[in-house]
Design a protein around this motif. Structure first.
Motif, PDB file in Angstrom:
ATOM      1  N   LYS A  42       0.850  -1.183   0.000  1.00 45.63           N
ATOM      2  CA  LYS A  42       0.000   0.000   0.000  1.00 45.63           C
ATOM      3  C   LYS A  42       0.888   1.236   0.000  1.00 45.63           C
ATOM      4  O   LYS A  42       1.710   1.427   0.900  1.00 45.63           O
ATOM      5  CB  LYS A  42      -0.914   0.003   1.231  1.00 45.63           C
ATOM      6  CG  LYS A  42      -1.981   1.100   1.192  1.00 45.63           C
ATOM      7  CD  LYS A  42      -2.958   0.943   2.337  1.00 45.63           C
ATOM      8  CE  LYS A  42      -4.071   1.998   2.248  1.00 45.63           C
ATOM      9  NZ  LYS A  42      -5.052   1.846   3.349  1.00 45.63           N
ATOM     10  N   LEU A  43       0.760   2.057  -1.032  1.00 50.12           N
ATOM     11  CA  LEU A  43       1.634   3.212  -1.201  1.00 50.12           C
ATOM     12  C   LEU A  43       1.340   4.273  -0.151  1.00 50.12           C
ATOM     13  O   LEU A  43       0.180   4.495   0.230  1.00 50.12           O
ATOM     14  CB  LEU A  43       1.479   3.803  -2.597  1.00 50.12           C
ATOM     15  CG  LEU A  43       1.755   2.853  -3.763  1.00 50.12           C
ATOM     16  CD1 LEU A  43       1.624   3.585  -5.086  1.00 50.12           C
ATOM     17  CD2 LEU A  43       3.142   2.234  -3.642  1.00 50.12           C
ATOM     18  N   GLN A  44       2.404   4.935   0.293  1.00 51.41           N
ATOM     19  CA  GLN A  44       2.290   6.006   1.269  1.00 51.41           C
ATOM     20  C   GLN A  44       3.086   7.210   0.802  1.00 51.41           C
ATOM     21  O   GLN A  44       4.100   7.071   0.108  1.00 51.41           O
ATOM     22  CB  GLN A  44       2.793   5.545   2.639  1.00 51.41           C
ATOM     23  CG  GLN A  44       1.995   4.406   3.247  1.00 51.41           C
ATOM     24  CD  GLN A  44       2.547   3.978   4.590  1.00 51.41           C
ATOM     25  OE1 GLN A  44       3.625   4.402   4.995  1.00 51.41           O
ATOM     26  NE2 GLN A  44       1.791   3.139   5.295  1.00 51.41           N
ATOM     27  N   VAL A 299       5.779   9.869  -3.639  1.00 47.68           N
ATOM     28  CA  VAL A 299       5.309   8.485  -3.593  1.00 47.68           C
ATOM     29  C   VAL A 299       6.341   7.616  -4.311  1.00 47.68           C
ATOM     30  O   VAL A 299       6.733   7.920  -5.443  1.00 47.68           O
ATOM     31  CB  VAL A 299       3.931   8.330  -4.246  1.00 47.68           C
ATOM     32  CG1 VAL A 299       3.512   6.862  -4.267  1.00 47.68           C
ATOM     33  CG2 VAL A 299       2.891   9.161  -3.508  1.00 47.68           C
ATOM     34  N   LEU A 300       6.776   6.545  -3.643  1.00 46.61           N
ATOM     35  CA  LEU A 300       7.746   5.619  -4.203  1.00 46.61           C
ATOM     36  C   LEU A 300       7.101   4.262  -4.423  1.00 46.61           C
ATOM     37  O   LEU A 300       6.261   3.825  -3.625  1.00 46.61           O
ATOM     38  CB  LEU A 300       8.943   5.464  -3.260  1.00 46.61           C
ATOM     39  CG  LEU A 300       9.775   6.719  -2.969  1.00 46.61           C
ATOM     40  CD1 LEU A 300      10.848   6.414  -1.936  1.00 46.61           C
ATOM     41  CD2 LEU A 300      10.401   7.251  -4.248  1.00 46.61           C
ATOM     42  N   VAL A 341      10.323   6.948  -8.330  1.00 48.14           N
ATOM     43  CA  VAL A 341       9.501   8.073  -7.894  1.00 48.14           C
ATOM     44  C   VAL A 341       8.313   8.163  -8.849  1.00 48.14           C
ATOM     45  O   VAL A 341       8.482   8.273 -10.065  1.00 48.14           O
ATOM     46  CB  VAL A 341      10.299   9.386  -7.904  1.00 48.14           C
ATOM     47  CG1 VAL A 341       9.406  10.567  -7.515  1.00 48.14           C
ATOM     48  CG2 VAL A 341      11.495   9.290  -6.966  1.00 48.14           C
ATOM     49  N   VAL A 342       7.109   8.104  -8.301  1.00 51.58           N
ATOM     50  CA  VAL A 342       5.895   8.124  -9.116  1.00 51.58           C
ATOM     51  C   VAL A 342       5.557   9.561  -9.480  1.00 51.58           C
ATOM     52  O   VAL A 342       5.372  10.412  -8.609  1.00 51.58           O
ATOM     53  CB  VAL A 342       4.719   7.469  -8.365  1.00 51.58           C
ATOM     54  CG1 VAL A 342       3.447   7.549  -9.200  1.00 51.58           C
ATOM     55  CG2 VAL A 342       5.054   6.027  -8.030  1.00 51.58           C
ATOM     56  N   ASN A 343       5.485   9.817 -10.778  1.00 53.18           N
ATOM     57  CA  ASN A 343       5.103  11.149 -11.259  1.00 53.18           C
ATOM     58  C   ASN A 343       3.637  11.230 -11.683  1.00 53.18           C
ATOM     59  O   ASN A 343       3.101  12.325 -11.831  1.00 53.18           O
ATOM     60  CB  ASN A 343       6.002  11.565 -12.429  1.00 53.18           C
ATOM     61  CG  ASN A 343       7.443  11.753 -12.010  1.00 53.18           C
ATOM     62  OD1 ASN A 343       7.731  12.077 -10.854  1.00 53.18           O
ATOM     63  ND2 ASN A 343       8.376  11.559 -12.934  1.00 53.18           N
ATOM     64  N   GLY A 344       2.984  10.100 -11.882  1.00 51.38           N
ATOM     65  CA  GLY A 344       1.580  10.104 -12.286  1.00 51.38           C
ATOM     66  C   GLY A 344       1.044   8.699 -12.429  1.00 51.38           C
ATOM     67  O   GLY A 344       1.790   7.737 -12.623  1.00 51.38           O
ATOM     68  N   GLY A 345      -0.279   8.554 -12.303  1.00 54.00           N
ATOM     69  CA  GLY A 345      -0.917   7.266 -12.471  1.00 54.00           C
ATOM     70  C   GLY A 345      -1.194   6.528 -11.182  1.00 54.00           C
ATOM     71  O   GLY A 345      -2.064   5.654 -11.122  1.00 54.00           O
ATOM     72  N   LYS A 347      -1.262   7.001  -6.640  1.00 51.51           N
ATOM     73  CA  LYS A 347      -1.327   7.965  -5.546  1.00 51.51           C
ATOM     74  C   LYS A 347      -1.208   7.220  -4.228  1.00 51.51           C
ATOM     75  O   LYS A 347      -1.299   5.986  -4.169  1.00 51.51           O
ATOM     76  CB  LYS A 347      -2.631   8.755  -5.604  1.00 51.51           C
ATOM     77  CG  LYS A 347      -3.892   7.917  -5.417  1.00 51.51           C
ATOM     78  CD  LYS A 347      -5.125   8.760  -5.532  1.00 51.51           C
ATOM     79  CE  LYS A 347      -6.397   7.958  -5.270  1.00 51.51           C
ATOM     80  NZ  LYS A 347      -6.539   6.800  -6.185  1.00 51.51           N
ATOM     81  N   ALA A 348      -0.985   7.980  -3.168  1.00 52.17           N
ATOM     82  CA  ALA A 348      -0.913   7.381  -1.845  1.00 52.17           C
ATOM     83  C   ALA A 348      -2.228   6.693  -1.513  1.00 52.17           C
ATOM     84  O   ALA A 348      -3.309   7.221  -1.785  1.00 52.17           O
ATOM     85  CB  ALA A 348      -0.591   8.447  -0.796  1.00 52.17           C
ATOM     86  N   GLY A 349      -2.139   5.487  -0.951  1.00 51.71           N
ATOM     87  CA  GLY A 349      -3.320   4.704  -0.629  1.00 51.71           C
ATOM     88  C   GLY A 349      -3.603   3.602  -1.624  1.00 51.71           C
ATOM     89  O   GLY A 349      -4.361   2.672  -1.310  1.00 51.71           O
ATOM     90  N   ASP A 350      -3.055   3.660  -2.839  1.00 53.60           N
ATOM     91  CA  ASP A 350      -3.253   2.604  -3.821  1.00 53.60           C
ATOM     92  C   ASP A 350      -2.513   1.338  -3.384  1.00 53.60           C
ATOM     93  O   ASP A 350      -1.408   1.410  -2.814  1.00 53.60           O
ATOM     94  CB  ASP A 350      -2.737   3.038  -5.195  1.00 53.60           C
ATOM     95  CG  ASP A 350      -3.661   4.054  -5.855  1.00 53.60           C
ATOM     96  OD1 ASP A 350      -4.793   4.204  -5.378  1.00 53.60           O
ATOM     97  OD2 ASP A 350      -3.234   4.699  -6.831  1.00 53.60           O
TER      98      ASP A 350
END
Length: 385
Positions: A42-44, A299-300, A341-345, A347-350
């Motif tokens: 789970k992304l944070q 977000v990583l 490093v997430v630039n798009g697509g 988000k935190a919580g996914d």
């Protein structure tokens, strides 16, 4: 015979009919496939520091070449080669006998000058009442006063000469000008040293903190100088060893971009690094991880979670609240510690699938388990043993 033949034929026909009836029965249906087992994360959102790794060379914080301030014969060395020395510690002793003789001679000259000055002063004092009574000429009195003043100047000159000779005697004992680690002796006992010698007697380098001079393309300096809160000097710098592992020390940028090498187009960034364990030595090549930007809510996503389509587009499998899988197109940037490093697509919580993507189909239900990084899994296995 005919009756027997007909009976056998009827039996064959009946067997064929039974076989056809058995083939026409529907096959039993197989059970539904179980959900695919996958590991998920789970992304944070967290602060993310974007950095560059650049080559650099270590330089001593301070360097002092030990040179004699007077000429003479080296009597003895008074330090251990390669040891730590303190400022003011004695390093070499030159033969003090010639300098002591000069001191004694200057002291005698001073004593003579003081005696001469006393006599000249007494002579001028005796002539003062006589010149007032016109018993002697004014010229005789002026000559006595001039001799007194010359004698006083001679005393001052003798005192200065004695101080200089004492200073030369002190210089015969060569001391460390700074604290640091001293190298090997470059002259030995019995050698004659002088002020014009090109080779120093020894060299001291202060390495409890060191400089790391890093070269960076001049085009990247503008982004670096605009980074951070209050400038690039506020951003952390990590020093990496030859094995790629970070040293247990941190550095800070002192300055950057003072000049640009016309041949390479690079500018030097000087980093000050604490070096209490003396792990970084002058001349050593290292790599410096210099932060160039900070994302407050970055977000990583682990690298193994990111797939590539035939056209090179980054993709990732995501599970919804019902554990149903969907393949999303995403954009990623820099790599930070084996994570994009997430630039798009995303988000935190996914909830992102890390392992087991090959078992998924769009809309399929998965059986998720928490993903454990390799480092954590290895540590847990070692603890279990």
């Amino acid at each position: 015979m005919p009756v027997k033949y007909l009976t056998r034929k009827n039996m064959l026909i009946a067997a064929a009919l039974l076989s056809l009836a058995a083939c026409s029965k529907p096959a039993p249906q197989e059970g539904a496939a179980p959900p695919a087992a996958v590991t998920v994360l789970k992304l944070q959102a967290a602060p993310v520091v974007l950095s560059d790794e650049l080559p650099g060379r270590v330089a001593a914080f301070r360097t002092a070449d030990i040179r004699p301030q007077v000429g003479g014969i080296v009597l003895r060395r008074q330090f251990e080669q390669g040891a730590e020395v303190q400022a003011g510690q004695k390093l070499f002793q030159l033969n003090p006998a010639p300098f002591q003789a000069d001191v004694d001679s200057a002291a005698a000259a001073l004593q003579h000058a003081v005696a001469t000055a006393k006599r000249a002063s007494s002579q001028a004092d005796r002539l003062t009442p006589l010149v007032e009574a016109d018993a002697i000429s004014r010229q005789a009195y002026d000559d006595a006063v001039a001799q007194r003043e010359q004698a006083v100047a001679t005393v001052a000159q003798a005192r200065a000469s004695l101080a200089r000779r004492r200073l030369d005697l002190a210089f015969a004992s060569i001391e460390a000008p700074i604290a640091g680690r001293i190298g090997s002796e470059l002259v030995t006992e019995g050698a004659l040293v002088g002020l014009a010698d090109a080779t120093p007697m020894a060299r001291i380098q202060q390495i409890d903190k060191v400089y790391v001079d890093v070269r960076q393309p001049a085009a990247a300096l503008a982004a670096l100088q605009a980074s951070g809160n209050g400038g690039a000097d506020k951003l952390p710098v990590t020093i990496l060893g030859a094995d790629g592992q970070p040293h247990p020390v941190m550095g800070r940028i002192l300055f950057s971009g003072i000049s640009v090498d016309a041949g390479t187009g690079d500018a030097v960034i000087r980093v000050l690094v604490d070096n209490p364990q003396r792990q970084l030595l002058p001349g050593m090549f290292v790599r410096a991880r210099i932060a160039r930007a900070v994302q407050a809510n970055g977000v990583l996503v682990p690298q193994q979670a990111v797939l590539r389509s035939s056209d090179g587009q980054a993709q990732a499998w995501v599970l919804d609240g019902a554990h149903k899988a969907s393949l999303k197109t995403i954009t990623v940037g820099d790599v930070v510690e084996h994570q994009y490093v997430v630039n798009g697509g995303l988000k935190a919580g996914d909830t992102v699938v890390i392992e087991g993507q090959e078992r998924l189909q769009p809309g399929a239900t998965a059986a998720p388990q928490a993903w454990k990084p390799a480092v954590v899994a290895t540590a847990a296995a070692a603890k279990a043993r």
